[in-house]
Design an enzyme around this catalytic site. Structure first.
Site, PDB file in Angstrom:
ATOM      1  N   TYR A 193      -1.772  -0.916  11.034  1.00 50.10           N
ATOM      2  CA  TYR A 193      -1.900  -1.564   9.476  1.00 50.10           C
ATOM      3  C   TYR A 193      -0.844  -1.114   8.486  1.00 50.10           C
ATOM      4  O   TYR A 193      -0.214  -1.933   7.902  1.00 50.10           O
ATOM      5  CB  TYR A 193      -3.367  -0.801   8.997  1.00 50.10           C
ATOM      6  CG  TYR A 193      -3.427  -1.088   7.427  1.00 50.10           C
ATOM      7  CD1 TYR A 193      -3.127  -0.104   6.665  1.00 50.10           C
ATOM      8  CD2 TYR A 193      -3.704  -2.224   6.798  1.00 50.10           C
ATOM      9  CE1 TYR A 193      -3.367  -0.340   5.378  1.00 50.10           C
ATOM     10  CE2 TYR A 193      -3.624  -2.599   5.521  1.00 50.10           C
ATOM     11  CZ  TYR A 193      -3.403  -1.354   4.901  1.00 50.10           C
ATOM     12  OH  TYR A 193      -3.368  -1.548   3.469  1.00 50.10           O
ATOM     13  N   SER A 201       0.834  -1.212   0.089  1.00 53.05           N
ATOM     14  CA  SER A 201       0.086   0.026   0.133  1.00 53.05           C
ATOM     15  C   SER A 201       0.715   1.395  -0.011  1.00 53.05           C
ATOM     16  O   SER A 201       2.032   1.295   0.596  1.00 53.05           O
ATOM     17  CB  SER A 201      -0.904  -0.003   1.242  1.00 53.05           C
ATOM     18  OG  SER A 201      -1.355   1.106   1.568  1.00 53.05           O
ATOM     19  N   LYS A 222       2.230  -3.694   6.608  1.00 49.82           N
ATOM     20  CA  LYS A 222       2.771  -3.535   5.054  1.00 49.82           C
ATOM     21  C   LYS A 222       4.125  -3.358   4.905  1.00 49.82           C
ATOM     22  O   LYS A 222       4.777  -3.876   4.258  1.00 49.82           O
ATOM     23  CB  LYS A 222       1.850  -2.428   4.426  1.00 49.82           C
ATOM     24  CG  LYS A 222       0.414  -2.715   4.176  1.00 49.82           C
ATOM     25  CD  LYS A 222       0.188  -4.172   3.447  1.00 49.82           C
ATOM     26  CE  LYS A 222      -1.336  -4.490   3.539  1.00 49.82           C
ATOM     27  NZ  LYS A 222      -1.530  -5.790   2.889  1.00 49.82           N
TER      28      LYS A 222
HETATM   29  C1  WQD Z   1      -9.725   8.820   1.202  1.00 47.33           C
HETATM   30  C2  WQD Z   1     -10.058  10.569   1.310  1.00 47.33           C
HETATM   31  C3  WQD Z   1     -10.296  10.898   3.909  1.00 47.33           C
HETATM   32  C4  WQD Z   1     -13.977   9.107   4.290  1.00 47.33           C
HETATM   33  C5  WQD Z   1      -6.764   4.225   3.368  1.00 47.33           C
HETATM   34  C6  WQD Z   1      -5.798   3.480   3.926  1.00 47.33           C
HETATM   35  C7  WQD Z   1      -5.016   2.789   2.727  1.00 47.33           C
HETATM   36  C8  WQD Z   1      -5.943   2.262   1.691  1.00 47.33           C
HETATM   37  C9  WQD Z   1      -7.061   3.047   1.081  1.00 47.33           C
HETATM   38  C10 WQD Z   1      -5.873  -0.303   2.199  1.00 47.33           C
HETATM   39  C11 WQD Z   1      -9.359  11.042   2.808  1.00 47.33           C
HETATM   40  C12 WQD Z   1     -11.649  11.233   2.948  1.00 47.33           C
HETATM   41  C13 WQD Z   1     -13.030   9.545   3.776  1.00 47.33           C
HETATM   42  C14 WQD Z   1     -15.049  10.053   4.567  1.00 47.33           C
HETATM   43  C15 WQD Z   1     -13.867  11.660   4.158  1.00 47.33           C
HETATM   44  N1  WQD Z   1      -6.432   1.055   2.232  1.00 47.33           N
HETATM   45  N2  WQD Z   1     -12.858  10.842   3.562  1.00 47.33           N
HETATM   46  N3  WQD Z   1     -14.855  11.076   4.578  1.00 47.33           N
HETATM   47  O1  WQD Z   1      -7.327   7.232   4.318  1.00 47.33           O
HETATM   48  O2  WQD Z   1      -6.543   7.669   1.833  1.00 47.33           O
HETATM   49  O3  WQD Z   1      -6.426   5.367   2.485  1.00 47.33           O
HETATM   50  O4  WQD Z   1      -7.742   3.477   2.387  1.00 47.33           O
HETATM   51  O5  WQD Z   1      -5.019  -0.537   1.286  1.00 47.33           O
HETATM   52  O6  WQD Z   1      -4.243   2.031   3.298  1.00 47.33           O
HETATM   53  O7  WQD Z   1      -5.288   4.397   4.650  1.00 47.33           O
HETATM   54  O8  WQD Z   1      -8.673   6.199   1.959  1.00 47.33           O
HETATM   55  O9  WQD Z   1     -11.147   6.566   1.402  1.00 47.33           O
HETATM   56  O10 WQD Z   1     -10.450   6.507   3.853  1.00 47.33           O
HETATM   57  O11 WQD Z   1      -9.993   8.345   2.623  1.00 47.33           O
HETATM   58  O12 WQD Z   1     -13.583  12.924   3.761  1.00 47.33           O
HETATM   59  O13 WQD Z   1     -16.019   9.587   5.405  1.00 47.33           O
HETATM   60  O14 WQD Z   1     -11.323  10.715   1.764  1.00 47.33           O
HETATM   61  O15 WQD Z   1     -10.101  11.949   4.908  1.00 47.33           O
HETATM   62  O16 WQD Z   1      -8.860  12.462   2.445  1.00 47.33           O
HETATM   63  P1  WQD Z   1      -7.384   6.529   2.611  1.00 47.33           P
HETATM   64  P2  WQD Z   1     -10.108   6.724   2.508  1.00 47.33           P
END
Ligand code: WQD
Length: 337
Positions: free
Chosen positions: A150, A125, A154
């Site tokens: 997590y 990741s 990785k």
């Molecule tokens: C994306 C953006 C949030 C939810 C994570 C893991 C990564 C991978 C993908 C496994 C961010 C914003 C989110 C919400 C929001 N997982 N957001 N409201 O955090 O980039 O990555 O998932 O491999 O390892 O860290 O993904 O989809 O959670 O967030 O504003 O209800 O959307 O702040 O900017 P993230 P995400």
């Protein structure tokens, strides 16, 4: 050729099983169904006409892993997705993550390094980069201290594989995903988040469907074009195809090093508001959202430099943000119908 896909009924795993079958591989899907459902097998069969062999195995059970590989000695490669992946949960319950993401990896590696052909693709990741200094992020960007257990699993996983490859016949490719989203165009398989979705896109589609009252946008005070955080959202089918190409690279002995690393993204960053606007456009629906404070541990921006994957792996993401979100919306409507 027989390929084992651990976590093969999961979100990315199931899409990879489809693409492997499309290329004529015989697939054995291993899953303990802790974060997936057996019906995914039927969805795969409806797409490809072939139901993969399925074994319900918990890879934390060392004896079960040993028995599996005793039974299947003619395996050409393993793609390892099986892992827990919720960042927040990993902070609350680190031992669950170290047991599931590390012990299971070790047991699988102990078996495949005994095989004649040990070709191993690891689901990693972009989280290993933390907040990288330079955008877009290349594979040489420094691996930062993990922001969560997590992410640490990785990083540790990559280090274990590197150490093992040095002293065994095993060849491996580490695939560092950016943000996988979307669903197969058929609407037969997709993401099945358990409980309240942590990730942005499933929360958007559930809000649009009326399952959630509104989306909370975590912060609009980031130093980005519109103040909301930027990520590289890659269609899960593009991601799945990269796994098949990576496995073929190893099977054909095309790898230059015993362990190779590739960033898998589109190379384009999109802000949260851009994702919301894209979703509204493709769904024709206004999305209910409000701006709230930042989420603990979030970084400002991350998007991939995809030159290495494009030139060396010979893979490029083709599907756009709009297509990814349209497929995610089609899937949400399908599973709720
Ligand atoms: C994306 C953006 C949030 C939810 C994570 C893991 C990564 C991978 C993908 C496994 C961010 C914003 C989110 C919400 C929001 N997982 N957001 N409201 O955090 O980039 O990555 O998932 O491999 O390892 O860290 O993904 O989809 O959670 O967030 O504003 O209800 O959307 O702040 O900017 P993230 P995400």
């Amino acid at each position: 050729m027989k390929i084992v896909v651990t976590g093969g009924l999961g979100f990315i795993g199931s899409h990879t099983v489809v693409e492997l079958q499309n290329k004529g591989f015989e697939v054995i899907a291993i899953d303990n169904l802790s974060n997936s459902s057996i019906e995914v097998l039927d969805g795969i069969e409806r797409i490809t006409g072939k139901k993969p062999t399925f074994e319900n195995i918990d890879l934390r059970e060392k004896a079960a892993v040993q028995n599996f590989f005793k039974k299947h000695t003619d395996i050409s490669g393993v793609i390892h997705f099986a892992a827990s992946k919720a960042v927040g949960e990993s902070v609350e319950n680190p031992l669950l993550y170290y047991e599931n993401n590390i012990n299971a990896l070790v047991y699988v590696l102990q078996e495949i390094t005994q095989l004649e052909n040990s070709n191993f693709i690891f689901s990693s990741s972009c989280t290993v980069y933390g907040q990288a200094e330079v955008m877009p992020i290349t594979e040489n960007a420094s691996v930062q201290p993990a922001m969560s257990p997590y992410g640490n699993t990785k990083q540790i996983g990559e280090e274990i594989i590197t150490d093992v490859a040095k002293v065994t016949k095993m060849n491996s490719i580490l695939l560092r995903y950016f943000n996988p989203i979307g669903a197969h165009a058929s609407g037969e398989i997709g993401e099945l988040p358990l409980g309240v979705p942590q990730n942005l896109v499933p929360f958007i589609t559930q809000t649009a469907f009326g399952l959630r009252k509104e989306l909370s946008v975590y912060g609009n005070d980031y130093p980005t074009s519109d103040g909301t955080a930027v990520r590289d959202y890659i269609h899960v089918v593009d991601l799945a195809k990269a796994h098949v190409i990576a496995m073929q690279r190893l099977l054909n002995n095309k790898n230059i090093d015993k362990v190779e690393t590739f960033n898998l993204g589109t190379g384009t960053g999109s802000s949260v508001l851009e994702v919301i606007h894209s979703f509204e456009k493709v769904s024709g629906q206004k999305l209910n959202y409000k701006i709230v404070g930042r989420r603990e541990g979030d970084i400002t921006e991350a998007y991939a430099n995809t030159d290495k994957a494009n030139t060396i792996l010979g893979w490029k993401a083709n599907l756009s943000l709009d297509e990814s979100l349209a497929s995610a919306w089609k899937w949400e409507q399908k599973i709720r119908s």
